[in-house]
Design a protein around this motif. Sequence first.
Motif, PDB file in Angstrom:
ATOM      1  N   MET A 112       0.965  -1.159  -0.034  1.00  0.00           N
ATOM      2  CA  MET A 112      -0.004   0.128  -0.063  1.00  0.00           C
ATOM      3  C   MET A 112       0.863   1.174   0.002  1.00  0.00           C
ATOM      4  O   MET A 112       0.527   2.273  -0.670  1.00  0.00           O
ATOM      5  N   VAL A 128      -7.999  -7.148   1.011  1.00  0.00           N
ATOM      6  CA  VAL A 128      -7.001  -8.121   0.469  1.00  0.00           C
ATOM      7  C   VAL A 128      -6.745  -9.153   1.579  1.00  0.00           C
ATOM      8  O   VAL A 128      -6.581 -10.247   1.368  1.00  0.00           O
ATOM      9  N   LEU A 163      -5.225   3.728   0.838  1.00  0.00           N
ATOM     10  CA  LEU A 163      -5.038   2.285   0.393  1.00  0.00           C
ATOM     11  C   LEU A 163      -4.910   1.359   1.661  1.00  0.00           C
ATOM     12  O   LEU A 163      -5.575   0.213   1.593  1.00  0.00           O
ATOM     13  N   VAL A 215      -8.357  -0.776   0.932  1.00  0.00           N
ATOM     14  CA  VAL A 215      -7.889  -1.988   0.277  1.00  0.00           C
ATOM     15  C   VAL A 215      -7.255  -2.938   1.085  1.00  0.00           C
ATOM     16  O   VAL A 215      -7.563  -4.190   0.515  1.00  0.00           O
ATOM     17  N   ARG A 216      -6.418  -2.669   1.914  1.00  0.00           N
ATOM     18  CA  ARG A 216      -5.698  -3.584   2.663  1.00  0.00           C
ATOM     19  C   ARG A 216      -6.756  -4.583   3.250  1.00  0.00           C
ATOM     20  O   ARG A 216      -6.601  -5.750   3.481  1.00  0.00           O
TER      21      ARG A 216
END
Length: 151
Positions: A35, A75, A67, A71-72
């Motif tokens: 990230m 994921v 991120l 996003v992390r």
Amino acid sequence: MTMEWLGDNLWLAWLGLAFVLIAIEAATVDFVFVMLFGGALVGALAAALGAPVVLQIVLAVAVALLLIAVVRPIVKRQFSDPAASADIGSAALAGRTARVLKTVTETDGRVRLAGETWSARVPDGAASCLPGDEVHVVSIDGATAIVTKSP
């Protein structure tokens, strides 16, 4: 002279930082440094487009934080969910069918599984499987397929 060059090519410094961050990510696999890598790439892009240094830093930090926050978690959830990763690697072979190449006993045997030759054995007390038999893969133990005769 070096400071002038760095000032003119700050995007290369950002790119160098990005490569360092992705190398650290490869060693840690915690999805934090990747990230930060994304933020560094945005900083490099901003520098290449001629943005002031302060704006480059602000953009890089903002994108990295975004991120990490958005996003992390997605994921990490995807990679830590056993149901999502059950079909990865040898675990994906459990439940499949195979063809016996060499008689499979409680100690030895060979099967053709997923296009490859695997060592195989039957569970304790199970009947041996003869060449040509279709078998069901119960589980994978190391590099050995545990199989039973298909019904």
